[in-house]
Design an enzyme around this catalytic site. Sequence first.
Site, short mmCIF file in Angstrom:
data_model
loop_
_atom_site.label_atom_id
_atom_site.label_comp_id
_atom_site.label_asym_id
_atom_site.label_seq_id
_atom_site.Cartn_x
_atom_site.Cartn_y
_atom_site.Cartn_z
N ASP A 41 0.78 -1.24 0.00
CA ASP A 41 0.00 0.00 0.00
C ASP A 41 0.82 1.29 0.00
O ASP A 41 1.80 1.41 0.75
CB ASP A 41 -0.87 0.08 1.26
N GLN A 57 4.19 0.62 2.15
CA GLN A 57 4.43 -0.64 2.86
C GLN A 57 5.60 -1.33 2.17
O GLN A 57 5.57 -1.58 0.97
CB GLN A 57 3.18 -1.52 2.79
N TYR A 100 2.26 -0.99 9.88
CA TYR A 100 1.22 -1.17 8.87
C TYR A 100 0.75 0.18 8.31
O TYR A 100 1.24 1.24 8.68
CB TYR A 100 0.05 -1.97 9.48
N SER A 101 -0.27 0.11 7.47
CA SER A 101 -0.66 1.29 6.68
C SER A 101 -1.20 2.44 7.52
O SER A 101 -1.75 2.24 8.60
CB SER A 101 -1.70 0.89 5.64
N ASP A 169 -5.45 0.91 9.61
CA ASP A 169 -5.31 1.82 8.47
C ASP A 169 -5.96 3.18 8.70
O ASP A 169 -6.88 3.59 7.97
CB ASP A 169 -5.85 1.18 7.18
N GLU A 223 -10.55 -2.88 4.38
CA GLU A 223 -9.21 -2.35 4.60
C GLU A 223 -9.10 -0.96 3.99
O GLU A 223 -9.82 -0.61 3.05
CB GLU A 223 -8.16 -3.28 3.96
#
Length: 475
Positions: A41, A57, A100-101, A169, A223
């Site tokens: 991402d 990412q 993570y994102s 996210d 997501e």
Amino acid sequence: MLKIDFDKQINECMNKNLDAVNNDRWRNKYHIMAPIGWINDPNGLCEFNGEYHCYYQYSPLTPMGGLKFWGHAVSKDLANWEDKGVALYPDIAEDKDGVYSGSAFVKDDTIYFFYTGNVKHQGEHDYILTGREQNVILVTSKDGINFSEKKVLLRNTDFPEDMSLHVRDPKVWEEDGVYYMVLGARTIDDKGCVLLYKSSDLYNWKFHSVPAGKLNNMGYMWECPDTFKLGDKDVLMFSPQGMEAEGYKYNNVYQCGYAVGNFVNDKKELKLGEFVEIDRGFDFYAPQTFEDSKGRRIVIGWMGVPDAIDHKNPTIDNFWQHQLTIPRELILNNNKVYQVPVIELENLRKGNSIKKEVSLNEDITLDIFESNTFELNINFKDSNEFNVELREDCKLSFKNKLFKLELGKSGYGRDMRAVEIEAVDSMRIFSDNSSLEIFLNNGEEVFSTRIYNDSIDTLLKLRGNGIATIEKWNL
Ligand code: FRU
């Protein structure tokens, strides 16, 4: 693990594999890729002090996607990008299994980054209801390169009780002096949804609502949610997992799309129209948008899909995998989101274009490509049927109001994607060494795909009816 130890590992890995990466004929020319290893991402997109930042990412240690860091690319014009190496490391207890994102929010002279710290506990766990932490973490930066200490803002205990441990996210925006954060989530009973949090200072966040989701047939997890205004509409873009294929729709493992509507009832609810896939190709997922100083809403997507089993990327043999899309401006047209390649991509054009006008009633073969790296524009007149072939075995056809993208051997398992569309008046193609992005009718429909043809095919083949005007640039 400490930053310095990660850097040592990454350097060793680069010494071993960087030549293979850089010598791969399928490395792209103008797309954002990981310098080595894996990319997914786009994260933390923003414009800051006259430069565009695209974090992403990044798994530098393996092309198969392992422990996630944030990589970082910078551009002055959204067309030419320079990689700046690792930006964020999984170096605290709350993000030890992956940075993570997340997103960026620029205020005054500071960028505020909100991301998900992923943690997996050892033991017998399903990692959905037990064994996982997903923490919302803040870091700030005054230059996009150096970062403050990480501060944990929200933990799983701060999320509503009917949520599983999959809540991640964060995307942050401001409206009338109030800050909002959306998070993508999976409920305990496996329904995807969006959570909305509110803050007055960017540090203290309070749960506000579940404005969208918890629906039947819309997947078990949403997501990378992103909410933004286009005109007077509120658009929600997100990547639902677990939707069933329906004819030509939802044919990828996981979906990605948007719905247009409006927040109502003090943002307790986001009333939305129909879910529409934003990209019809094989390789598009987890997009993120930002607004630039010119007031444009720009999207960049990951040109890949997680857990794909029906196709491959042969670049893994050379220690890299995946790429991001070109930046595209989002425009709302009759409640439909169009994606238009940003104008700055014209900076990539080299020399003069080749122009041709041909009648499609007979087989046409034009010897016009010098490499796999080009922009091709075709305008159709009086044409309700056509067949265009390029790059060895890529077929783009339109007949009976169905547009199809078909790949042969070069797709490494990617076969056919299609969309029903009234008419196709124009087709604009951005081709890079191992990717194609195809824009129909100025972005009304888009197909993104990786493509791995063996040689340089110089030929463009066409037939159908009506007249085609063709213009091609080397990029
Ligand atoms: C989407 C995603 C996000 C997550 C990240 C991990 O592709 O699964 O939900 O934050 O990738 O790399």
